[in-house]
Design a protein around this motif. Structure first.
Motif, PDB file in Angstrom:
ATOM      1  N   UNK A 267     -29.167 -45.077 -16.378  1.00 27.31           N
ATOM      2  CA  UNK A 267     -28.025 -45.207 -17.285  1.00 27.31           C
ATOM      3  C   UNK A 267     -27.718 -43.884 -17.992  1.00 27.31           C
ATOM      4  N   UNK A 268     -28.133 -42.796 -17.385  1.00 24.85           N
ATOM      5  CA  UNK A 268     -27.891 -41.457 -17.900  1.00 24.85           C
ATOM      6  C   UNK A 268     -28.760 -40.478 -17.146  1.00 24.85           C
ATOM      7  N   UNK A 269     -28.612 -39.194 -17.473  1.00 26.63           N
ATOM      8  CA  UNK A 269     -29.423 -38.153 -16.844  1.00 26.63           C
ATOM      9  C   UNK A 269     -30.056 -37.313 -17.946  1.00 26.63           C
ATOM     10  N   UNK A 270     -31.367 -37.160 -17.874  1.00 27.62           N
ATOM     11  CA  UNK A 270     -32.101 -36.358 -18.846  1.00 27.62           C
ATOM     12  C   UNK A 270     -32.484 -35.024 -18.223  1.00 27.62           C
ATOM     13  N   UNK A 271     -32.549 -34.005 -19.068  1.00 28.47           N
ATOM     14  CA  UNK A 271     -32.993 -32.690 -18.591  1.00 28.47           C
ATOM     15  C   UNK A 271     -34.014 -32.119 -19.563  1.00 28.47           C
ATOM     16  N   UNK A 272     -34.726 -31.128 -19.115  1.00 26.63           N
ATOM     17  CA  UNK A 272     -35.757 -30.493 -19.934  1.00 26.63           C
ATOM     18  C   UNK A 272     -35.101 -29.638 -21.008  1.00 26.63           C
ATOM     19  N   UNK A 273     -35.403 -29.915 -22.247  1.00 24.47           N
ATOM     20  CA  UNK A 273     -34.780 -29.201 -23.363  1.00 24.47           C
ATOM     21  C   UNK A 273     -35.000 -27.698 -23.233  1.00 24.47           C
ATOM     22  N   UNK A 274     -33.959 -26.939 -23.572  1.00 26.08           N
ATOM     23  CA  UNK A 274     -33.989 -25.470 -23.595  1.00 26.08           C
ATOM     24  C   UNK A 274     -34.063 -24.843 -22.212  1.00 26.08           C
ATOM     25  N   UNK A 275     -33.930 -25.647 -21.156  1.00 22.05           N
ATOM     26  CA  UNK A 275     -34.005 -25.150 -19.778  1.00 22.05           C
ATOM     27  C   UNK A 275     -32.602 -25.178 -19.176  1.00 22.05           C
ATOM     28  N   UNK A 276     -31.964 -24.014 -19.097  1.00 24.98           N
ATOM     29  CA  UNK A 276     -30.588 -23.977 -18.618  1.00 24.98           C
ATOM     30  C   UNK A 276     -30.499 -24.359 -17.143  1.00 24.98           C
ATOM     31  N   UNK A 277     -31.545 -24.086 -16.364  1.00 24.51           N
ATOM     32  CA  UNK A 277     -31.533 -24.503 -14.962  1.00 24.51           C
ATOM     33  C   UNK A 277     -31.504 -26.024 -14.854  1.00 24.51           C
ATOM     34  N   UNK A 278     -32.329 -26.678 -15.666  1.00 25.03           N
ATOM     35  CA  UNK A 278     -32.397 -28.142 -15.655  1.00 25.03           C
ATOM     36  C   UNK A 278     -31.085 -28.747 -16.137  1.00 25.03           C
ATOM     37  N   UNK A 279     -30.497 -28.158 -17.171  1.00 20.03           N
ATOM     38  CA  UNK A 279     -29.214 -28.648 -17.688  1.00 20.03           C
ATOM     39  C   UNK A 279     -28.106 -28.471 -16.654  1.00 20.03           C
ATOM     40  N   UNK A 280     -28.054 -27.304 -16.041  1.00 16.08           N
ATOM     41  CA  UNK A 280     -27.017 -27.047 -15.032  1.00 16.08           C
ATOM     42  C   UNK A 280     -27.133 -28.029 -13.875  1.00 16.08           C
ATOM     43  N   UNK A 281     -28.364 -28.279 -13.427  1.00 18.33           N
ATOM     44  CA  UNK A 281     -28.576 -29.212 -12.312  1.00 18.33           C
ATOM     45  C   UNK A 281     -28.162 -30.623 -12.697  1.00 18.33           C
ATOM     46  N   UNK A 282     -28.456 -31.031 -13.927  1.00 18.99           N
ATOM     47  CA  UNK A 282     -28.093 -32.378 -14.382  1.00 18.99           C
ATOM     48  C   UNK A 282     -26.579 -32.544 -14.428  1.00 18.99           C
ATOM     49  N   UNK A 283     -25.878 -31.539 -14.951  1.00 16.53           N
ATOM     50  CA  UNK A 283     -24.417 -31.601 -14.988  1.00 16.53           C
ATOM     51  C   UNK A 283     -23.834 -31.606 -13.578  1.00 16.53           C
ATOM     52  N   UNK A 284     -24.359 -30.744 -12.724  1.00 20.79           N
ATOM     53  CA  UNK A 284     -23.849 -30.665 -11.355  1.00 20.79           C
ATOM     54  C   UNK A 284     -24.023 -32.001 -10.637  1.00 20.79           C
ATOM     55  N   UNK A 285     -25.176 -32.631 -10.860  1.00 21.33           N
ATOM     56  CA  UNK A 285     -25.472 -33.917 -10.212  1.00 21.33           C
ATOM     57  C   UNK A 285     -24.384 -34.943 -10.492  1.00 21.33           C
ATOM     58  N   UNK A 286     -23.899 -34.991 -11.730  1.00 24.18           N
ATOM     59  CA  UNK A 286     -22.868 -35.956 -12.087  1.00 24.18           C
ATOM     60  C   UNK A 286     -21.461 -35.476 -11.730  1.00 24.18           C
ATOM     61  N   UNK A 287     -21.182 -34.212 -11.982  1.00 23.16           N
ATOM     62  CA  UNK A 287     -19.827 -33.712 -11.767  1.00 23.16           C
ATOM     63  C   UNK A 287     -19.429 -33.733 -10.298  1.00 23.16           C
ATOM     64  N   UNK A 288     -20.408 -33.604  -9.399  1.00 23.76           N
ATOM     65  CA  UNK A 288     -20.108 -33.593  -7.973  1.00 23.76           C
ATOM     66  C   UNK A 288     -20.107 -34.983  -7.341  1.00 23.76           C
ATOM     67  N   UNK A 289     -20.409 -36.010  -8.113  1.00 29.16           N
ATOM     68  CA  UNK A 289     -20.579 -37.350  -7.524  1.00 29.16           C
ATOM     69  C   UNK A 289     -19.835 -38.399  -8.339  1.00 29.16           C
ATOM     70  N   UNK A 290     -18.545 -38.623  -8.072  1.00 29.49           N
ATOM     71  CA  UNK A 290     -17.767 -39.597  -8.852  1.00 29.49           C
ATOM     72  C   UNK A 290     -18.317 -41.017  -8.778  1.00 29.49           C
ATOM     73  N   UNK A 291     -18.859 -41.428  -7.647  1.00 32.37           N
ATOM     74  CA  UNK A 291     -19.413 -42.780  -7.552  1.00 32.37           C
ATOM     75  C   UNK A 291     -20.671 -42.922  -8.388  1.00 32.37           C
ATOM     76  N   UNK A 292     -21.475 -41.865  -8.431  1.00 28.51           N
ATOM     77  CA  UNK A 292     -22.667 -41.893  -9.281  1.00 28.51           C
ATOM     78  C   UNK A 292     -22.261 -41.953 -10.752  1.00 28.51           C
ATOM     79  N   UNK A 293     -21.237 -41.188 -11.121  1.00 29.50           N
ATOM     80  CA  UNK A 293     -20.756 -41.248 -12.507  1.00 29.50           C
ATOM     81  C   UNK A 293     -20.336 -42.665 -12.868  1.00 29.50           C
ATOM     82  N   UNK A 294     -19.638 -43.317 -11.955  1.00 32.80           N
ATOM     83  CA  UNK A 294     -19.166 -44.677 -12.211  1.00 32.80           C
ATOM     84  C   UNK A 294     -20.328 -45.645 -12.362  1.00 32.80           C
TER      85      UNK A 294
END
Length: 346
Positions: A267-294
């Motif tokens: 029901x959401x995506x968590x990333x490792x705090x202060x880790x820009x690589x982890x944050x970028x990957x989490x955002x990319x995971x959702x932004x590239x997948x409209x069905x997953x977002x839904x």
């Protein structure tokens, strides 16, 4: 409040809490005066119980009220600010003196347990916050998919980690030409964030909306494809509950009480705090997948409706509150409550 001894005891406690620091002593004397005013007002109202939110200095005043007047005391602890200076806020003393305590998360409860003896743990009840699930309901109009909109709502301060979010947007912009970020909120970091966005070459992709009151916040949520809260410190953010209730998939730091609200990948995506690589990957995971977002958005609303519904949770809190007050009256005896008790609490 007819006993001069109570005044002297309250004054003595205020001075002890200052721990010899001149500036702190001045503040504690002001808190003592405030405590006397609150105690007198409670007596006029016929109230014998005082409830305060947060364990910070407002609870210091409440601690002194309990010293100068024959009242009982309860606290609602949200976190996480109090935990970073627990000795300075005399948090252990407040836990010991409180008759009962509500915490908004199990994480918050764990921190109070860490700071107190196990004989005080029975005072603690976990009582989650909630949102109006009718007000914060899914948008009926289709979102504009010419652009991918990331929304962040929160004060622009160092604890929110927004510089990290700007770095992530800069990394993603090459792959996502229509990516935009909206920051709702204001604060001391605004100028720094504006300059940082320009230095990263994403100034034209970022909208600084400023402070927005609750009456005007819905359109920002309705335009969002993803909600992101990259904080370094939080309790359990209500803005995450609001976004989840509107079926907006959320990306948030894996810190404090947030994993109690968001189950990563469900029901959401968590990333490792202060880790820009982890944050970028989490955002990319959702932004590239409209069905997953839904799918994540729908699961997120189900979570909030089931566990963070404001009406249900507030009613449960009221029941816990009344049960605790009844137990206190039984334990203390009605005879010592008669002068103060008609209104029960403030």
């Amino acid at each position: 409040m007819n006993s001069p001894l109570r005044y002297l005891q309250g004054l003595a406690l205020a001075l002890r809490l200052a721990e010899g620091a001149p500036r702190a002593m001045v503040y504690r004397l002001f808190y003592f005066v405030e405590a006397v005013v609150v105690a007198r007002r409670m007596k006029q109202m016929g109230s014998s119980h005082l409830h305060v939110h947060f364990g910070s200095e407002v609870a210091t005043v409440a601690l002194l009220v309990k010293q100068v007047a024959p009242v009982t005391l309860s606290l609602s602890i949200h976190g996480s600010d109090e935990f970073y200076d627990a000795p300075g806020y005399h948090l252990t003393r407040k836990i010991e003196e409180a008759d009962f305590i509500f915490c908004i998360s199990h994480y918050t409860a764990s921190q109070l347990m860490r700071l107190s003896g196990c004989e005080h743990w029975g005072k603690i009840t976990v009582s989650p916050l909630g949102v109006d699930v009718r007000m914060f309901s899914p948008a009926t109009a289709a979102r504009d998919h010419k652009a991918l909109n990331v929304l962040c709502v929160g004060r622009l301060d160092g604890a929110k980690g927004i510089h990290l979010l700007l770095r992530a947007v800069a990394r993603l912009q090459g792959d996502m030409g229509q990516l935009r970020l909206t920051l709702v909120g204001d604060g001391e970091e605004r100028a720094s964030l504006l300059a940082f966005a320009d230095s990263l070459g994403v100034g034209d992709r970022v909208e600084f909306a400023g402070a927005v009151n609750q009456d005007n916040i819905l359109p920002y949520y309705q335009r969002a494809d993803v909600f992101c809260l990259p904080s370094f410190a939080e309790g359990v953010p209500v803005v995450l509950m609001e976004a989840m209730a509107m079926e907006i998939p959320c990306v948030a730091s894996r810190i404090t009480g947030i994993p109690e609200l968001i189950e990563d990948g469900k029901d959401g995506v968590l990333f490792t705090a202060a880790d820009v690589d982890s944050l970028t990957a989490a955002l990319r995971r959702l932004l590239e997948a409209p069905e997953l977002r839904k799918a994540i958005g729908k699961a997120a609303r189900q979570k909030v409706v089931a566990h963070y519904n404001r009406e249900i949770n507030f009613n449960a809190l009221g029941c816990h509150f009344e049960a605790n007050l009844d137990a206190l009256e039984s334990a203390h005896g009605i005879e010592e409550q008669t002068e103060w008790a008609p209104g029960r609490y403030v």
